[in-house]
Design a protein around this motif. Sequence first.
Motif, PDB file in Angstrom:
ATOM      1  N   VAL A 118     -41.711 -44.499  45.245  1.00 54.75           N
ATOM      2  CA  VAL A 118     -42.617 -43.685  46.057  1.00 54.75           C
ATOM      3  C   VAL A 118     -42.152 -42.247  45.913  1.00 54.75           C
ATOM      4  O   VAL A 118     -41.054 -41.893  46.346  1.00 54.75           O
ATOM      5  N   LYS A 146     -47.043 -35.708  46.068  1.00 56.13           N
ATOM      6  CA  LYS A 146     -48.264 -36.363  46.532  1.00 56.13           C
ATOM      7  C   LYS A 146     -47.980 -37.590  47.391  1.00 56.13           C
ATOM      8  O   LYS A 146     -48.716 -37.882  48.326  1.00 56.13           O
ATOM      9  N   HIS A 147     -46.927 -38.334  47.037  1.00 63.59           N
ATOM     10  CA  HIS A 147     -46.656 -39.605  47.697  1.00 63.59           C
ATOM     11  C   HIS A 147     -45.246 -39.595  48.286  1.00 63.59           C
ATOM     12  O   HIS A 147     -44.296 -39.155  47.633  1.00 63.59           O
ATOM     13  N   VAL A 155     -49.586 -45.527  52.050  1.00 61.13           N
ATOM     14  CA  VAL A 155     -48.390 -45.651  51.218  1.00 61.13           C
ATOM     15  C   VAL A 155     -48.345 -47.009  50.529  1.00 61.13           C
ATOM     16  O   VAL A 155     -47.838 -47.131  49.399  1.00 61.13           O
ATOM     17  N   VAL A 158     -49.781 -46.825  47.126  1.00 69.52           N
ATOM     18  CA  VAL A 158     -49.215 -45.921  46.120  1.00 69.52           C
ATOM     19  C   VAL A 158     -47.775 -46.260  45.765  1.00 69.52           C
ATOM     20  O   VAL A 158     -47.126 -45.510  45.034  1.00 69.52           O
TER      21      VAL A 158
END
Length: 227
Positions: A118, A146-147, A155, A158
């Motif tokens: 992540v 972005k994440h 979350v 992603v």
Amino acid sequence: MPKTRSWGATRMGDTHTRNEDAFVLLDHPAKTGNVTDRGCVFAVSDGVSTVAEGHWASQLTVASLSQFFDAHTAASTTAMAALLSEVDWEIRGERAGRAACTAAVVWVNAGVAHIFQVGDSHVFLVRDGVASCLTQGLDEGGRKLKHFLGMGPAVSEVIQTAEQAVESGDALILVTDGVTEHLDIDGVGLLWARSSGDPAAFTEAVLGTVARHRGADDATVIAAMVL
């Protein structure tokens, strides 16, 4: 439990007053509650420094990973992804808008490394002197993050995952972006070769490279060699 030899180290960035990074090596029964049939877990986490408590988020993330060895839950990639989602929920529940972090996690079990990512922390494999990146976005360094853990329910969508078969002599390298700002993929392979398979010597060499570049950001590295 797979046989590995590992080491981790971290360096506070030259412009920081506190190291926002964290790491954990869950590769020994003393660290896994004597659970030996679930493999081993390595992780680095980079607390986002633009919020007040990124250091808390990164520490929470690595501390929570020991729950993966809870005998009351099944050990699987789904369980690890769910655990990371729970960490995200806890960050938002306790310190919404004030804490966030990245994470790169490797679960090694039955000859396979399961990768979870992540954000912009990364995992490399070094085999026969050649390094390859097992995570995504290495060429996007410097862009807006972005994440991250703490971003919200999305979350779970992603968390980037991958699998890599591993064999004796392989090295798994986990780093935060404070390392990749100053060391490219070829440099990872070169420093591992110079370290003669010694994870402690490798981590020292990596952080030495960052120091010579006067790295402004915190930098963290784990090296785990499969025996």
